[in-house]
Design a protein around this motif. Structure first.
Motif, PDB file in Angstrom:
ATOM      1  N   LEU A  40     -32.297  25.600  39.005  1.00  0.00           N
ATOM      2  CA  LEU A  40     -32.967  25.993  40.246  1.00  0.00           C
ATOM      3  C   LEU A  40     -34.177  25.101  40.501  1.00  0.00           C
ATOM      4  N   ALA A  41     -34.914  24.770  39.446  1.00  0.00           N
ATOM      5  CA  ALA A  41     -36.098  23.921  39.595  1.00  0.00           C
ATOM      6  C   ALA A  41     -35.713  22.540  40.109  1.00  0.00           C
ATOM      7  N   LEU A  42     -34.654  21.963  39.553  1.00  0.00           N
ATOM      8  CA  LEU A  42     -34.237  20.631  39.983  1.00  0.00           C
ATOM      9  C   LEU A  42     -33.731  20.642  41.414  1.00  0.00           C
ATOM     10  N   SER A  43     -33.131  21.741  41.837  1.00  0.00           N
ATOM     11  CA  SER A  43     -32.665  21.811  43.219  1.00  0.00           C
ATOM     12  C   SER A  43     -33.830  21.937  44.201  1.00  0.00           C
ATOM     13  N   ARG A  44     -34.973  22.396  43.737  1.00  0.00           N
ATOM     14  CA  ARG A  44     -36.139  22.560  44.610  1.00  0.00           C
ATOM     15  C   ARG A  44     -37.007  21.304  44.706  1.00  0.00           C
ATOM     16  N   ILE A  45     -36.791  20.355  43.818  1.00  0.00           N
ATOM     17  CA  ILE A  45     -37.609  19.139  43.842  1.00  0.00           C
ATOM     18  C   ILE A  45     -37.155  18.256  44.997  1.00  0.00           C
ATOM     19  N   ASP A  46     -38.110  17.845  45.814  1.00  0.00           N
ATOM     20  CA  ASP A  46     -37.833  16.963  46.943  1.00  0.00           C
ATOM     21  C   ASP A  46     -37.646  15.547  46.397  1.00  0.00           C
ATOM     22  N   THR A  47     -36.446  15.021  46.551  1.00  0.00           N
ATOM     23  CA  THR A  47     -36.164  13.687  46.002  1.00  0.00           C
ATOM     24  C   THR A  47     -36.976  12.603  46.686  1.00  0.00           C
ATOM     25  N   ASN A  48     -37.451  12.857  47.889  1.00  0.00           N
ATOM     26  CA  ASN A  48     -38.286  11.863  48.584  1.00  0.00           C
ATOM     27  C   ASN A  48     -39.667  11.747  47.944  1.00  0.00           C
ATOM     28  N   SER A  49     -40.095  12.795  47.242  1.00  0.00           N
ATOM     29  CA  SER A  49     -41.422  12.752  46.624  1.00  0.00           C
ATOM     30  C   SER A  49     -41.389  12.166  45.214  1.00  0.00           C
ATOM     31  N   LEU A  50     -40.198  11.852  44.718  1.00  0.00           N
ATOM     32  CA  LEU A  50     -40.090  11.270  43.380  1.00  0.00           C
ATOM     33  C   LEU A  50     -40.541   9.819  43.385  1.00  0.00           C
ATOM     34  N   PRO A  51     -41.262   9.414  42.361  1.00  0.00           N
ATOM     35  CA  PRO A  51     -41.629   7.995  42.271  1.00  0.00           C
ATOM     36  C   PRO A  51     -40.402   7.156  41.908  1.00  0.00           C
ATOM     37  N   THR A  52     -40.510   5.873  42.061  1.00  0.00           N
ATOM     38  CA  THR A  52     -39.423   4.964  41.723  1.00  0.00           C
ATOM     39  C   THR A  52     -39.083   5.116  40.238  1.00  0.00           C
ATOM     40  N   GLY A  53     -37.821   5.316  39.960  1.00  0.00           N
ATOM     41  CA  GLY A  53     -37.378   5.493  38.577  1.00  0.00           C
ATOM     42  C   GLY A  53     -37.424   6.930  38.098  1.00  0.00           C
ATOM     43  N   GLY A  54     -37.795   7.855  38.970  1.00  0.00           N
ATOM     44  CA  GLY A  54     -37.891   9.256  38.565  1.00  0.00           C
ATOM     45  C   GLY A  54     -36.548   9.952  38.492  1.00  0.00           C
ATOM     46  N   GLY A  55     -35.600   9.515  39.317  1.00  0.00           N
ATOM     47  CA  GLY A  55     -34.276  10.135  39.332  1.00  0.00           C
ATOM     48  C   GLY A  55     -33.577  10.108  37.980  1.00  0.00           C
ATOM     49  N   PRO A  56     -33.512   8.942  37.321  1.00  0.00           N
ATOM     50  CA  PRO A  56     -32.851   8.898  36.020  1.00  0.00           C
ATOM     51  C   PRO A  56     -33.534   9.772  34.957  1.00  0.00           C
ATOM     52  N   ILE A  57     -34.843   9.928  35.070  1.00  0.00           N
ATOM     53  CA  ILE A  57     -35.560  10.787  34.113  1.00  0.00           C
ATOM     54  C   ILE A  57     -35.148  12.235  34.318  1.00  0.00           C
ATOM     55  N   LEU A  58     -35.040  12.662  35.582  1.00  0.00           N
ATOM     56  CA  LEU A  58     -34.597  14.031  35.850  1.00  0.00           C
ATOM     57  C   LEU A  58     -33.148  14.235  35.418  1.00  0.00           C
ATOM     58  N   GLU A  59     -32.314  13.221  35.600  1.00  0.00           N
ATOM     59  CA  GLU A  59     -30.921  13.311  35.149  1.00  0.00           C
ATOM     60  C   GLU A  59     -30.860  13.449  33.634  1.00  0.00           C
ATOM     61  N   GLU A  60     -31.671  12.674  32.933  1.00  0.00           N
ATOM     62  CA  GLU A  60     -31.709  12.772  31.471  1.00  0.00           C
ATOM     63  C   GLU A  60     -32.196  14.150  31.037  1.00  0.00           C
ATOM     64  N   LEU A  61     -33.182  14.675  31.734  1.00  0.00           N
ATOM     65  CA  LEU A  61     -33.681  16.016  31.438  1.00  0.00           C
ATOM     66  C   LEU A  61     -32.575  17.040  31.617  1.00  0.00           C
ATOM     67  N   ALA A  62     -31.828  16.941  32.718  1.00  0.00           N
ATOM     68  CA  ALA A  62     -30.743  17.887  32.978  1.00  0.00           C
ATOM     69  C   ALA A  62     -29.643  17.771  31.925  1.00  0.00           C
ATOM     70  N   GLN A  63     -29.287  16.544  31.547  1.00  0.00           N
ATOM     71  CA  GLN A  63     -28.239  16.337  30.548  1.00  0.00           C
ATOM     72  C   GLN A  63     -28.654  16.893  29.194  1.00  0.00           C
ATOM     73  N   ARG A  64     -29.878  16.621  28.779  1.00  0.00           N
ATOM     74  CA  ARG A  64     -30.339  17.114  27.477  1.00  0.00           C
ATOM     75  C   ARG A  64     -30.469  18.638  27.471  1.00  0.00           C
ATOM     76  N   ALA A  65     -30.913  19.198  28.592  1.00  0.00           N
ATOM     77  CA  ALA A  65     -31.027  20.653  28.682  1.00  0.00           C
ATOM     78  C   ALA A  65     -29.646  21.302  28.645  1.00  0.00           C
ATOM     79  N   ASP A  66     -28.673  20.696  29.316  1.00  0.00           N
ATOM     80  CA  ASP A  66     -27.306  21.216  29.266  1.00  0.00           C
ATOM     81  C   ASP A  66     -26.751  21.135  27.843  1.00  0.00           C
ATOM     82  N   ALA A  67     -27.019  20.023  27.168  1.00  0.00           N
ATOM     83  CA  ALA A  67     -26.523  19.852  25.800  1.00  0.00           C
ATOM     84  C   ALA A  67     -27.131  20.886  24.852  1.00  0.00           C
ATOM     85  N   GLU A  68     -28.378  21.243  25.080  1.00  0.00           N
ATOM     86  CA  GLU A  68     -29.052  22.230  24.239  1.00  0.00           C
ATOM     87  C   GLU A  68     -28.783  23.663  24.697  1.00  0.00           C
ATOM     88  N   GLY A  69     -28.219  23.812  25.895  1.00  0.00           N
ATOM     89  CA  GLY A  69     -27.916  25.143  26.403  1.00  0.00           C
ATOM     90  C   GLY A  69     -29.118  25.887  26.963  1.00  0.00           C
TER      91      GLY A  69
END
Length: 121
Positions: A40-69
């Motif tokens: 829910l938090a990631l869906s609320r983040i405005d992608t336009n407000s992300l700095p350059t290179g922020g998208g892959p960091i959020l993707e890594e966060l989501a992947q690691r969180a999914d892996a850890e459950g």
């Protein structure tokens, strides 16, 4: 099993720099608004407000969180669920509230007596 906040701390160590810091700060802010539900938090983040290179960091966060459950660790509760989960007020709680109210009035009454006595002289 790592918690969501441990994963974010590890990402802060792995990705240093102002862009990564701002991205992870946005994620932390969104987590506070979503009751620690990462999806829910990631869906609320405005992608336009992300700095350059922020998208892959959020993707890594989501992947690691999914892996850890821990991505859907806590789902936000609706207002109806909160109302149903509240405990009712019984007689003992009312008695405690009355005693606390009376104990707060006693000093006020004493101050009033002292002021009246001082005025009358």
């Amino acid at each position: 099993m790592a918690t969501l906040y441990e994963i974010i701390a590890e990402l802060r160590q792995a990705h240093r720099g102002p862009a990564a810091t701002k991205t992870l700060d946005l994620a932390m802010s969104a987590l506070g608004e979503s009751n620690d539900n990462l999806r829910l938090a990631l869906s609320r983040i405005d992608t336009n407000s992300l700095p350059t290179g922020g998208g892959p960091i959020l993707e890594e966060l989501a992947q690691r969180a999914d892996a850890e459950g821990v991505a859907d660790q806590l789902a936000p509760t609706s207002l109806d669920e909160e109302r149903r989960s509240r405990e009712g007020v019984d007689g003992s709680m009312l008695g405690i509230a009355a005693l606390l109210g009376l104990s707060a009035l006693i000093p006020l009454l004493l101050v009033a007596v002292v002021i009246v006595h001082a005025i009358r002289g």
